[in-house]
Each structure stands twice: as C-alpha cells, then as structure tokens.
Design a protein around this motif. Structure first.
Motif, short mmCIF file in Angstrom:
data_model
loop_
_atom_site.label_atom_id
_atom_site.label_comp_id
_atom_site.label_asym_id
_atom_site.label_seq_id
_atom_site.Cartn_x
_atom_site.Cartn_y
_atom_site.Cartn_z
N THR A 1 0.77 -1.18 0.05
CA THR A 1 0.07 0.22 0.08
C THR A 1 0.92 1.26 0.07
N GLU B 1 -2.96 4.00 -2.65
CA GLU B 1 -2.85 2.98 -3.58
C GLU B 1 -2.61 1.91 -3.31
N TRP B 2 -3.46 0.64 -3.55
CA TRP B 2 -3.20 -0.49 -3.52
C TRP B 2 -3.68 -1.38 -4.58
N GLU B 3 -2.97 -2.55 -4.88
CA GLU B 3 -3.63 -3.57 -5.88
C GLU B 3 -4.14 -3.05 -7.01
N GLY B 4 -3.55 -2.00 -7.75
CA GLY B 4 -4.23 -1.44 -8.92
C GLY B 4 -5.35 -0.44 -8.68
N LYS B 5 -5.56 -0.31 -7.25
CA LYS B 5 -6.53 0.73 -7.09
C LYS B 5 -6.23 1.99 -6.27
N ALA B 6 -7.16 2.84 -6.14
CA ALA B 6 -6.73 4.25 -5.49
C ALA B 6 -7.77 4.80 -5.09
N LYS C 1 -7.28 6.80 -12.11
CA LYS C 1 -7.44 5.33 -11.18
C LYS C 1 -8.26 5.51 -9.79
N LYS D 1 1.60 10.80 -10.53
CA LYS D 1 0.59 10.05 -10.08
C LYS D 1 -0.64 10.17 -10.82
N ASP D 2 -1.56 8.89 -11.24
CA ASP D 2 -2.53 8.81 -12.08
C ASP D 2 -3.83 9.13 -11.53
#
Length: 108
Positions: free
Chosen positions: A7, A32-37, A61, A57-58
């Motif tokens: 994370t 952010e974690w596991e492709g989630k935000a 997401k 930072k994107d």
C-alpha cells in the motif's frame, strides 16, 4: 505461498511540502493498493492535482474519495475533479458540511 500487498500513501497537499511541490493550508492523500486508488480529502484548491502530476500519480485510477470533514481545507478541491468527467464514490458523514463554527465577539 505468501503474498505481499503493498500500500502506497502519498501526501498530495499539506502545509509543509517542499519545492518542486506546491503547498497550501489543506490536506490530501492518495492511497494506492493492488491497482486501486482513493483520495483521502482534497485540500482547498487544485494543488493536490498539480502535485499528483508532478509526482507522476495517475488520478484517473481514483474511484473513491473520503472526506474527513467539511472544512474548506479538506473538501474544496472536490470541484477541481469535475474536468476529469468521472463519477466517484464520495464517502462522508452526513454532518460533514454542516456549519460547526461558533462566532465569538471579543469586542466589548
């Protein structure tokens, strides 16, 4: 087999960020974690977006936004997400935007 879940927590806005980042009286964190935000608070302006861009930072997401309370320095940045043209799940308490300010007249 052991799996590691990383994370990342990135401060996007606060009073003490250093150049090249922008600083303001406000608070915003990207988690952010596991492709989630998700965003935790959005500061007082678009500075959290500007700093996210500087840090690479994107924000596209982001699916959820948590607003800790209704003070401008934690929530006014919400309006700057409108150009992203995206629906977000916004999580806050019902009382978050009620005025909780007590005015005291110190003049006698």
């Amino acid at each position: 087999m052991f799996q590691s879940f990383l994370t990342k927590i990135t401060v996007l806005c606060d009073d003490r960020l250093s150049s090249p980042l922008f600083s303001e009286h406000g608070f915003s964190v990207l988690i952010e974690w596991e492709g989630k935000a998700l965003l935790f608070d959005t500061g007082a302006s678009d500075i959290f977006i500007r700093n996210a861009n500087i840090l690479g930072k994107d924000l596209s997401k982001v699916e959820s936004i948590v607003i800790s309370h209704g003070h401008y320095d934690h929530s006014e940045g919400l309006k700057h997400l409108l150009p992203f043209n995206k629906k977000y799940k916004v999580i806050l308490r019902e009382e978050a935007f009620f005025q909780n300010i007590v005015m005291i007249d110190l003049r006698e």
